[in-house]
Design a protein around this motif. Structure first.
Motif, PDB file in Angstrom:
ATOM      1  N   LEU A  34      33.318  30.624  66.655  1.00 12.46           N
ATOM      2  CA  LEU A  34      32.706  29.577  67.273  1.00 12.46           C
ATOM      3  C   LEU A  34      31.140  29.848  67.578  1.00 12.46           C
ATOM      4  CD1 LEU A  34      35.637  28.680  69.664  1.00 12.46           C
ATOM      5  CD2 LEU A  34      34.707  26.988  68.101  1.00 12.46           C
ATOM      6  N   ARG A  35      30.852  31.056  67.941  1.00 12.70           N
ATOM      7  CA  ARG A  35      29.483  31.748  67.950  1.00 12.70           C
ATOM      8  C   ARG A  35      28.886  31.642  66.877  1.00 12.70           C
ATOM      9  NH1 ARG A  35      28.329  33.591  73.216  1.00 12.70           N
ATOM     10  NH2 ARG A  35      30.414  33.656  74.688  1.00 12.70           N
ATOM     11  N   ALA A  36      29.421  32.129  65.822  1.00 13.40           N
ATOM     12  CA  ALA A  36      28.945  32.297  64.427  1.00 13.40           C
ATOM     13  C   ALA A  36      28.445  30.857  63.873  1.00 13.40           C
ATOM     14  CB  ALA A  36      29.785  33.135  63.552  1.00 13.40           C
ATOM     15  N   ALA A  37      29.054  29.811  64.291  1.00 14.55           N
ATOM     16  CA  ALA A  37      28.992  28.495  64.008  1.00 14.55           C
ATOM     17  C   ALA A  37      27.815  27.696  64.392  1.00 14.55           C
ATOM     18  CB  ALA A  37      30.225  27.526  63.978  1.00 14.55           C
ATOM     19  N   VAL A  38      27.243  28.276  65.566  1.00 15.21           N
ATOM     20  CA  VAL A  38      25.968  27.594  66.390  1.00 15.21           C
ATOM     21  C   VAL A  38      24.986  27.554  65.836  1.00 15.21           C
ATOM     22  CG1 VAL A  38      24.759  27.636  68.481  1.00 15.21           C
ATOM     23  CG2 VAL A  38      27.260  28.057  68.666  1.00 15.21           C
ATOM     24  N   PRO A  39      24.405  28.653  64.883  1.00 14.78           N
ATOM     25  CA  PRO A  39      23.171  28.463  64.140  1.00 14.78           C
ATOM     26  C   PRO A  39      23.137  27.367  63.175  1.00 14.78           C
ATOM     27  CG  PRO A  39      23.826  30.808  64.532  1.00 14.78           C
ATOM     28  CD  PRO A  39      24.977  29.924  64.802  1.00 14.78           C
ATOM     29  N   ARG A  40      24.407  27.016  62.609  1.00 11.37           N
ATOM     30  CA  ARG A  40      24.631  25.846  61.724  1.00 11.37           C
ATOM     31  C   ARG A  40      24.637  24.615  62.326  1.00 11.37           C
ATOM     32  NH1 ARG A  40      29.340  27.481  58.084  1.00 11.37           N
ATOM     33  NH2 ARG A  40      28.490  25.783  56.558  1.00 11.37           N
ATOM     34  N   LEU A  41      24.832  24.581  63.466  1.00 14.36           N
ATOM     35  CA  LEU A  41      24.731  23.252  64.281  1.00 14.36           C
ATOM     36  C   LEU A  41      23.421  22.841  65.067  1.00 14.36           C
ATOM     37  CD1 LEU A  41      28.207  23.648  66.309  1.00 14.36           C
ATOM     38  CD2 LEU A  41      27.659  21.941  64.323  1.00 14.36           C
ATOM     39  N   THR A  42      22.810  23.967  64.962  1.00 17.86           N
ATOM     40  CA  THR A  42      21.456  23.943  65.874  1.00 17.86           C
ATOM     41  C   THR A  42      20.281  24.345  65.013  1.00 17.86           C
ATOM     42  OG1 THR A  42      21.679  25.966  66.586  1.00 17.86           O
ATOM     43  CG2 THR A  42      22.572  24.268  68.218  1.00 17.86           C
ATOM     44  N   GLY A  43      20.175  24.678  63.962  1.00 16.97           N
ATOM     45  CA  GLY A  43      19.343  25.259  62.934  1.00 16.97           C
ATOM     46  C   GLY A  43      18.592  24.088  62.364  1.00 16.97           C
ATOM     47  N   PRO A  44      17.601  24.637  61.470  1.00 18.98           N
ATOM     48  CA  PRO A  44      16.722  23.291  60.678  1.00 18.98           C
ATOM     49  C   PRO A  44      17.778  22.536  60.000  1.00 18.98           C
ATOM     50  CG  PRO A  44      15.790  25.495  60.643  1.00 18.98           C
ATOM     51  CD  PRO A  44      16.995  25.817  61.509  1.00 18.98           C
ATOM     52  N   GLY A  45      17.839  21.385  60.003  1.00 21.51           N
ATOM     53  CA  GLY A  45      18.414  20.560  59.021  1.00 21.51           C
ATOM     54  C   GLY A  45      19.847  20.281  59.721  1.00 21.51           C
ATOM     55  N   ALA A  46      20.354  20.868  60.672  1.00 19.55           N
ATOM     56  CA  ALA A  46      21.643  20.592  61.204  1.00 19.55           C
ATOM     57  C   ALA A  46      21.860  19.252  61.683  1.00 19.55           C
ATOM     58  CB  ALA A  46      21.987  21.728  62.453  1.00 19.55           C
ATOM     59  N   PRO A  47      23.207  18.792  61.463  1.00 21.24           N
ATOM     60  CA  PRO A  47      24.201  19.414  60.948  1.00 21.24           C
ATOM     61  C   PRO A  47      24.464  19.189  59.505  1.00 21.24           C
ATOM     62  CG  PRO A  47      24.921  17.237  61.911  1.00 21.24           C
ATOM     63  CD  PRO A  47      23.365  17.512  61.886  1.00 21.24           C
ATOM     64  N   GLY A  48      23.700  18.473  58.963  1.00 19.72           N
ATOM     65  CA  GLY A  48      24.045  18.491  57.377  1.00 19.72           C
ATOM     66  C   GLY A  48      25.059  17.947  56.693  1.00 19.72           C
ATOM     67  N   GLY A  49      25.657  17.073  57.567  1.00 24.84           N
ATOM     68  CA  GLY A  49      26.721  16.152  57.002  1.00 24.84           C
ATOM     69  C   GLY A  49      27.872  17.044  56.723  1.00 24.84           C
ATOM     70  N   PRO A  50      29.049  16.424  56.699  1.00 20.33           N
ATOM     71  CA  PRO A  50      30.350  16.933  56.411  1.00 20.33           C
ATOM     72  C   PRO A  50      30.481  18.198  55.537  1.00 20.33           C
ATOM     73  CG  PRO A  50      30.477  14.451  56.206  1.00 20.33           C
ATOM     74  CD  PRO A  50      29.116  14.867  56.032  1.00 20.33           C
ATOM     75  N   GLY A  51      29.656  18.137  54.458  1.00 22.72           N
ATOM     76  CA  GLY A  51      29.850  19.238  53.503  1.00 22.72           C
ATOM     77  C   GLY A  51      29.197  20.651  54.055  1.00 22.72           C
TER      78      GLY A  51
ATOM     79  N   ALA B 118      34.152  32.592  58.960  1.00 21.17           N
ATOM     80  CA  ALA B 118      32.896  32.612  59.630  1.00 21.17           C
ATOM     81  C   ALA B 118      31.691  33.657  58.929  1.00 21.17           C
ATOM     82  CB  ALA B 118      32.841  32.808  61.114  1.00 21.17           C
ATOM     83  N   VAL B 119      32.450  34.825  58.736  1.00 16.43           N
ATOM     84  CA  VAL B 119      31.377  35.841  58.050  1.00 16.43           C
ATOM     85  C   VAL B 119      31.032  35.443  56.853  1.00 16.43           C
ATOM     86  CG1 VAL B 119      31.227  38.274  57.382  1.00 16.43           C
ATOM     87  CG2 VAL B 119      32.435  37.811  59.566  1.00 16.43           C
ATOM     88  N   GLU B 120      31.863  34.876  55.975  1.00 14.14           N
ATOM     89  CA  GLU B 120      31.451  34.518  54.590  1.00 14.14           C
ATOM     90  C   GLU B 120      30.297  33.252  54.854  1.00 14.14           C
ATOM     91  OE1 GLU B 120      30.882  34.277  50.509  1.00 14.14           O
ATOM     92  OE2 GLU B 120      31.584  35.863  51.932  1.00 14.14           O
ATOM     93  N   SER B 121      30.703  32.435  55.730  1.00 17.09           N
ATOM     94  CA  SER B 121      29.847  31.290  55.849  1.00 17.09           C
ATOM     95  C   SER B 121      28.412  31.804  56.398  1.00 17.09           C
ATOM     96  CB  SER B 121      30.500  30.143  56.510  1.00 17.09           C
ATOM     97  OG  SER B 121      31.764  29.703  56.369  1.00 17.09           O
ATOM     98  N   ALA B 122      28.187  32.493  57.319  1.00 21.49           N
ATOM     99  CA  ALA B 122      27.072  32.872  57.778  1.00 21.49           C
ATOM    100  C   ALA B 122      26.168  33.866  56.719  1.00 21.49           C
ATOM    101  CB  ALA B 122      27.287  33.782  58.996  1.00 21.49           C
ATOM    102  N   TYR B 123      26.859  34.513  56.008  1.00 17.65           N
ATOM    103  CA  TYR B 123      26.359  35.342  54.952  1.00 17.65           C
ATOM    104  C   TYR B 123      25.711  34.591  53.873  1.00 17.65           C
ATOM    105  CZ  TYR B 123      26.156  38.213  50.486  1.00 17.65           C
ATOM    106  OH  TYR B 123      25.586  38.604  49.564  1.00 17.65           O
ATOM    107  N   ARG B 124      26.522  33.320  53.391  1.00 14.29           N
ATOM    108  CA  ARG B 124      25.935  32.639  52.447  1.00 14.29           C
ATOM    109  C   ARG B 124      24.451  31.816  52.630  1.00 14.29           C
ATOM    110  NH1 ARG B 124      30.207  29.262  51.776  1.00 14.29           N
ATOM    111  NH2 ARG B 124      32.107  30.402  52.074  1.00 14.29           N
ATOM    112  N   ALA B 125      24.539  31.917  54.115  1.00 15.36           N
ATOM    113  CA  ALA B 125      23.234  30.836  54.566  1.00 15.36           C
ATOM    114  C   ALA B 125      22.159  31.671  54.711  1.00 15.36           C
ATOM    115  CB  ALA B 125      23.599  30.384  56.067  1.00 15.36           C
ATOM    116  N   LEU B 126      22.337  33.104  54.404  1.00 15.89           N
ATOM    117  CA  LEU B 126      21.387  34.130  54.494  1.00 15.89           C
ATOM    118  C   LEU B 126      20.087  34.016  53.325  1.00 15.89           C
ATOM    119  CD1 LEU B 126      23.078  37.342  55.624  1.00 15.89           C
ATOM    120  CD2 LEU B 126      21.735  35.883  57.190  1.00 15.89           C
ATOM    121  N   GLU B 127      18.899  34.125  53.683  1.00 16.59           N
ATOM    122  CA  GLU B 127      17.889  34.531  52.597  1.00 16.59           C
ATOM    123  C   GLU B 127      17.977  35.609  51.702  1.00 16.59           C
ATOM    124  OE1 GLU B 127      13.839  35.696  54.284  1.00 16.59           O
ATOM    125  OE2 GLU B 127      14.607  33.963  55.368  1.00 16.59           O
TER     126      GLU B 127
END
Length: 725
Positions: A294-311, A337-346
């Motif tokens: 849940l904590r790892a999901a927060v940056p993707r809910l609040t970051g630039p462009g969030a929430p980005g739609g169902p995908g 959650a780890v894999e999702s956070a990793y794929r969002a990294l530059e």
């Protein structure tokens, strides 16, 4: 009140002096006790190596003082001033809890019930257990912080690093850390595990104290600190209850959807949650009640462009192609959650994430990251901060970071998949070289008069030190100790003997000045293995055996210590390194002093002096010979005092004193003055000892040698007591 001449009192004094050998005052007292025991028994008595032998020595002393009033007075004077075990008077606290915490009311009630139950002789122990990322550590810290009033004696926290048996904290190191947190000085903490157990139980006996043992790997780790003290509550955190541990087991499961939604709202804010309303069911499904997810999901809910739609919460590629991502089971919310956070990294940050995972570093900072990745420290700081924000790293107390075990496992797998083995090996080698260079520089600053071999030490010896003094350099080494041990083991595995040698030598100040003997032991054993594999008759082999032997001596492993020191002497002799050979033989003599084997000690010092005599004025090491001979004169004086040859002791100690005074070595001057004072006391001349004690005290006031000063004050008290009698 206990009769000081009773067998029980004599046994207690000998035991307390033995426990106090962690500091210099304690070692001096142990040596003094040996000389006095010889005088009382009328013969040489080997130092006791265990409870049964200690009892036998105590009986000898009891029989002797019962027969002779003069011996009884001498023992009484020693017993009154002998240093006891260390003190611990700090009130420790837990790491900070999280701001937002949800539910877990049942678990917290059970914890309070166990903590407050009526004392009945059973240890108060609970195990909070659950899968990775479920919030067990957070629960333990939050509960302890909330219930702080129950524990006015403090709240201890220790991370047992239970990811695997290879990294798990051993009981001796755990006890050392807890005693330090309780306020016991490094120099007072006993060397051996048994002594540490005794000190810990003594220090907590009258306290109302919480002990949180996080990431436990086995019951063996925990048993060392268990106590039946009525005010002590031990709270263990583990994936599953350790086998063989009697404790109240409290399982922790996933949060309900209602509690998960409340936590997300607290973390992300109501506005972000309203905007992400369409994807929230998918978020909750993917996170499956895991607070970490849940904590790892927060940056993707609040970051630039969030929430980005169902995908947004489906398997998207981010900065990498979909085919590069591993298959992750949707049933494991943490790995998802780890894999999702990793794929969002530059890419640059993702590379840091991968290549710092190749070793189980306890915690690492931006400097080693910059060197390993070939980036600036500013870039490393930014990358580490982003990884912490995305829950891929955990920040420590300073600017260091660490992986959760499951996260490091993911990062390492990604590194081998994306960077390939050659690049991973090169990155790890760069990390090891950074630690070796850092350690060598700090070693030279922490022990400027000490000698070390190898090209790195030759290179750095004349370069300016980045440290403000010996103490600052020692602190820097201590802060990186876990990483330095890991670096030595990594260098051994990768076939880099030079780095192993450099790292092992750099640990010597932590042995000599800070008592970190058990923590450095794995690295020193690696050093000996590498030296044996790369040629036994070399200087490096001699140095590795010496360092290990000296470490084992402090851990009271006398039998193996002797084997190592003899191996060191042979290797140094075969390599033609006379100075190293003499040093190894001298160390054997110091071991004999510790064992109260005075005659053998003297023979070792004589042999070491003979070896030094073979070094010509143009030979390597010639500059160090006069000082080495002066140290041997002092040691011979100590051995002669133990033998009762006070005239010979004075001659040797006076010669050493002349050298150290002429060279302006304040510390060794004071040590030799102390030995002379001990000699005067042993021969029944307290009046002759007093001016020497006062001069040594004045000399050391500027050196801030606190524990030597403690010993000098005790000696002065013995002198005054003897004078009054």
């Amino acid at each position: 009140m206990l009769d000081p001449m009773s067998l029980a009192a004599i046994t207690a004094v000998l035991g307390a002096v033995g426990l106090g050998m962690a500091n210099e005052a304690g070692k001096w007292a142990w040596e003094s006790a040996g000389g006095l025991v010889r005088r009382i028994a009328g013969r040489e008595v080997t130092a006791p190596a265990g409870p049964e032998e200690l009892s036998a020595v105590a009986r000898l002393v009891h029989e002797g003082v019962s027969r002779d009033p003069a011996l009884a007075r001498a023992w009484a004077a020693f017993a009154r001033t002998a240093p006891g075990p260390g003190t611990a008077d700090s009130i420790p606290s837990l790491p900070p809890s999280v701001r937002f915490f949800t539910n877990r009311q049942t678990a917290m009630r059970l914890l309070r019930r166990e903590a407050t139950r009526k004392a009945d002789g059973r240890p108060k122990v609970a195990v909070v257990h659950g899968p990775e990322g479920i919030g067990t550590s957070t629960l333990a810290i939050h509960w302890g912080s909330r219930e702080a009033d129950l524990f006015p004696g403090g709240m201890l926290y220790a991370d047992l690093r239970g990811a695997s048996s290879g990294t798990a904290l051993d009981p001796s190191a755990l006890l050392r850390g807890l005693l330090a947190d309780l306020g016991m000085r490094d120099e007072e903490i006993p060397r051996d595990t048994a002594g540490r157990k005794e000190s810990f139980r003594r220090c907590v006996a009258d306290r109302r104290l919480l002990v949180v043992l996080d990431h436990a790997h086995s019951a063996a780790q925990i048993r060392a600190v268990l106590t039946s003290a009525p005010g002590v509550f031990t709270l263990v955190v583990a994936r599953r209850p350790p086998t063989g541990l009697d404790a109240l087991a409290i399982p922790v499961g996933p949060l309900s959807d209602k509690d998960a939604l409340r936590l997300l709202t607290d973390l992300a804010g109501k506005r972000a949650m309203a905007e992400a309303r369409a994807v929230l069911p998918r978020v909750l499904e993917r996170c499956a009640g895991s607070p970490y997810a849940l904590r790892a999901a927060v940056p993707r809910l609040t970051g630039p462009g969030a929430p980005g739609g169902p995908g947004e919460f489906r398997a998207q590629s981010g900065t990498r192609r979909p085919e590069e991502a591993p298959t992750v089971s949707e049933a494991d919310p943490v790995r998802v959650a780890v894999e999702s956070a990793y794929r969002a990294l530059e890419p640059g940050v993702a590379r840091v994430y991968r290549l710092m995972s190749l070793r189980e570093w306890p915690a690492f900072g931006p400097a080693v990251v910059a060197h390993t990745l070939g980036i600036t420290e500013a870039e490393a700081v930014r990358a580490l901060g982003e990884l912490a924000d995305r829950q891929l790293l955990e920040p420590g107390d300073t600017d260091r970071y660490r992986y959760r075990p499951v996260v490091r496992e993911h990062a390492e797998s990604a590194a081998f998949r994306e960077d390939r083995i050659a690049a991973c090996a090169a990155a790890l080698a760069r990390s090891v070289r950074w630690y070796a260079r850092f350690a060598a520089r700090a070693r030279l600053a922490a022990l400027p008069r000490g000698w070390a071999i190898g090209p790195l030490y030759d290179e750095l010896r004349e370069s300016p030190s980045p440290y403000g003094g010996e103490g600052e350099a020692l602190t820097a080494l201590a802060d990186e100790l876990g990483n330095l041990v890991q670096a030595a083991l990594a260098a051994e595995e990768s076939g880099d003997p030079d780095s192993v040698y450099q790292l092992c030598q750099a640990l010597w100040p932590l042995q000599l000045k800070a008592g970190h003997h058990d923590e450095v032991l794995p690295a020193l054993r690696a050093g000996v293995r590498v030296a044996e594999a790369h040629g036994r008759g070399t200087r490096s082999a001699g140095r590795m055996h010496s360092l290990l032997g000296l470490d084992l001596m402090e851990l009271l492993e006398y039998e193996e210590a002797e084997v190592r020191l003899r191996s060191a002497a042979r290797a140094e002799e075969e390599s033609g390194h006379r100075l190293g050979q003499a040093s190894a033989v001298e160390s054997l003599g110091l071991l004999r002093l510790r064992q109260w084997r005075w005659r053998e000690a003297y023979a070792c010092f004589e042999e070491a002096a003979a070896v030094l005599g073979l070094i010509g004025p143009q030979d390597e090491g010639a500059r160090e010979v006069p000082r080495a001979l002066a140290l041997l004169e002092r040691h011979r004086g100590r051995a002669l005092r133990g033998l009762g040859d006070f005239t010979g002791a004075h001659i040797r100690l006076d010669a050493a004193l002349r050298y150290f005074r002429a060279e302006g070595e304040a510390y060794n001057t004071a040590r030799t003055l102390t030995d002379l004072a001990e000699t005067h006391l042993a021969e029944g001349d307290p009046a002759g000892a007093l001016p020497l004690i006062d001069e040594a005290t004045a000399t050391l006031d500027e050196e801030r040698a606190a524990y030597h000063l403690v010993h000098l004050r005790a000696l002065r008290e013995r002198c005054l007591s003897a004078t009054e009698e």
